[in-house]
Write a protein that holds these residues in place. Structure first.
Motif, PDB file in Angstrom:
ATOM      1  N   ARG A  94      -7.303  24.791  32.311  1.00 47.27           N
ATOM      2  CA  ARG A  94      -8.175  25.922  32.001  1.00 47.27           C
ATOM      3  C   ARG A  94      -9.596  25.585  32.433  1.00 47.27           C
ATOM      4  NH1 ARG A  94      -8.351  26.805  25.879  1.00 47.27           N
ATOM      5  NH2 ARG A  94      -6.373  27.826  26.255  1.00 47.27           N
ATOM      6  N   TYR A 107     -12.472  29.348  41.976  1.00 49.67           N
ATOM      7  CA  TYR A 107     -11.362  28.997  41.096  1.00 49.67           C
ATOM      8  C   TYR A 107     -10.116  29.832  41.399  1.00 49.67           C
ATOM      9  CZ  TYR A 107     -14.297  25.871  38.418  1.00 49.67           C
ATOM     10  OH  TYR A 107     -15.104  24.822  38.041  1.00 49.67           O
ATOM     11  N   GLU A 108     -10.302  31.096  41.734  1.00 44.39           N
ATOM     12  CA  GLU A 108      -9.151  31.929  42.095  1.00 44.39           C
ATOM     13  C   GLU A 108      -8.492  31.396  43.367  1.00 44.39           C
ATOM     14  OE1 GLU A 108     -11.187  35.708  41.959  1.00 44.39           O
ATOM     15  OE2 GLU A 108     -10.450  36.095  39.917  1.00 44.39           O
ATOM     16  N   CYS A 110      -8.347  28.399  44.180  1.00 46.40           N
ATOM     17  CA  CYS A 110      -7.655  27.170  43.769  1.00 46.40           C
ATOM     18  C   CYS A 110      -6.420  27.457  42.910  1.00 46.40           C
ATOM     19  CB  CYS A 110      -8.618  26.260  43.006  1.00 46.40           C
ATOM     20  SG  CYS A 110      -9.909  25.527  44.041  1.00 46.40           S
ATOM     21  N   GLY A 111      -6.069  28.722  42.745  1.00 43.23           N
ATOM     22  CA  GLY A 111      -4.841  29.073  42.039  1.00 43.23           C
ATOM     23  C   GLY A 111      -5.005  29.477  40.585  1.00 43.23           C
ATOM     24  N   PHE A 112      -6.227  29.586  40.107  1.00 47.29           N
ATOM     25  CA  PHE A 112      -6.465  30.006  38.727  1.00 47.29           C
ATOM     26  C   PHE A 112      -6.388  31.521  38.616  1.00 47.29           C
ATOM     27  CE2 PHE A 112      -8.382  25.848  38.835  1.00 47.29           C
ATOM     28  CZ  PHE A 112      -8.238  25.334  37.552  1.00 47.29           C
ATOM     29  N   LYS A 113      -5.955  31.992  37.449  1.00 41.88           N
ATOM     30  CA  LYS A 113      -5.886  33.429  37.153  1.00 41.88           C
ATOM     31  C   LYS A 113      -6.691  33.696  35.895  1.00 41.88           C
ATOM     32  CE  LYS A 113      -2.132  34.334  39.926  1.00 41.88           C
ATOM     33  NZ  LYS A 113      -2.613  34.092  41.244  1.00 41.88           N
ATOM     34  N   GLU A 144      -6.953  30.191  34.032  1.00 40.64           N
ATOM     35  CA  GLU A 144      -5.935  29.153  33.820  1.00 40.64           C
ATOM     36  C   GLU A 144      -4.987  29.074  34.994  1.00 40.64           C
ATOM     37  OE1 GLU A 144      -5.622  29.476  28.938  1.00 40.64           O
ATOM     38  OE2 GLU A 144      -3.980  30.285  30.142  1.00 40.64           O
ATOM     39  N   LYS A 145      -4.418  27.892  35.152  1.00 37.72           N
ATOM     40  CA  LYS A 145      -3.326  27.723  36.102  1.00 37.72           C
ATOM     41  C   LYS A 145      -2.320  26.764  35.501  1.00 37.72           C
ATOM     42  CE  LYS A 145      -3.799  24.826  39.823  1.00 37.72           C
ATOM     43  NZ  LYS A 145      -4.278  24.472  41.145  1.00 37.72           N
ATOM     44  N   LYS A 146      -1.070  26.996  35.834  1.00 37.64           N
ATOM     45  CA  LYS A 146      -0.001  26.131  35.333  1.00 37.64           C
ATOM     46  C   LYS A 146       0.018  24.835  36.110  1.00 37.64           C
ATOM     47  CE  LYS A 146       2.971  29.824  33.705  1.00 37.64           C
ATOM     48  NZ  LYS A 146       4.274  30.458  33.785  1.00 37.64           N
TER      49      LYS A 146
END
Length: 149
Positions: A94, A107-108, A110-113, A144-146
């Motif tokens: 997060r 950040y988006e 980089c895969g964050f939502k 966050e990203k998994k």
């Protein structure tokens, strides 16, 4: 290029930390209990502080790249390093940031939502207005990203 975990005298990196978090007392809230890393590539180019937020959530509290080292991939390399380092121990990575045209797209990419928003975070917690890329930051936007599939 290598990453180094810093366990002592973390405040020596305050000038870099202040790039991402402009108020020292806010940095003090997480620096000592957080884990600080530096990215060294013929000198320190970037810093990152992460904290265990419980329930499998690791939070990036501060990610800053030296002004002369920006747009060279150091921020993305740091995100990848943190993800790989902590994937076995945490399920979610997060980050909280302002509604800035500089940080949100990064950040988006980089895969964050987007996960949720804390209204008035910057106006309630910072003594001076924070302006980034001409935008006054008001709400904290958490992304966050998994880390695990």
């Amino acid at each position: 290029m290598h990453f180094e975990k810093i366990t002592e005298n973390k405040k020596r990196f305050l000038p870099l930390l202040l790039i991402a978090d402009e108020q020292e007392d806010m940095i003090d809230r997480y620096l000592e209990h957080g884990t600080l890393y530096v990215l060294n590539d013929d000198g320190v180019k970037a810093v990152c502080v992460v904290t265990d937020e419980g329930n499998g959530v690791l939070e990036i509290k501060n990610l800053a790249v030296d002004a002369l080292s920006r747009n060279k991939g150091y921020g993305k390399k740091f995100i990848d390093f943190i993800g790989k380092t902590y994937a076995a121990s945490f399920s979610i990575l997060r980050v909280g940031t302002g509604d800035s045209p500089l940080t949100l797209p990064f950040y988006e990419k980089c895969g964050f939502k987007k996960a949720y928003t804390v209204k008035n975070f910057f106006t309630d917690n910072y003594k001076q207005p924070i302006i980034e890329a001409g935008v006054r930051l008001i709400d904290m936007i958490y992304l966050e990203k998994k880390l695990t599939d």
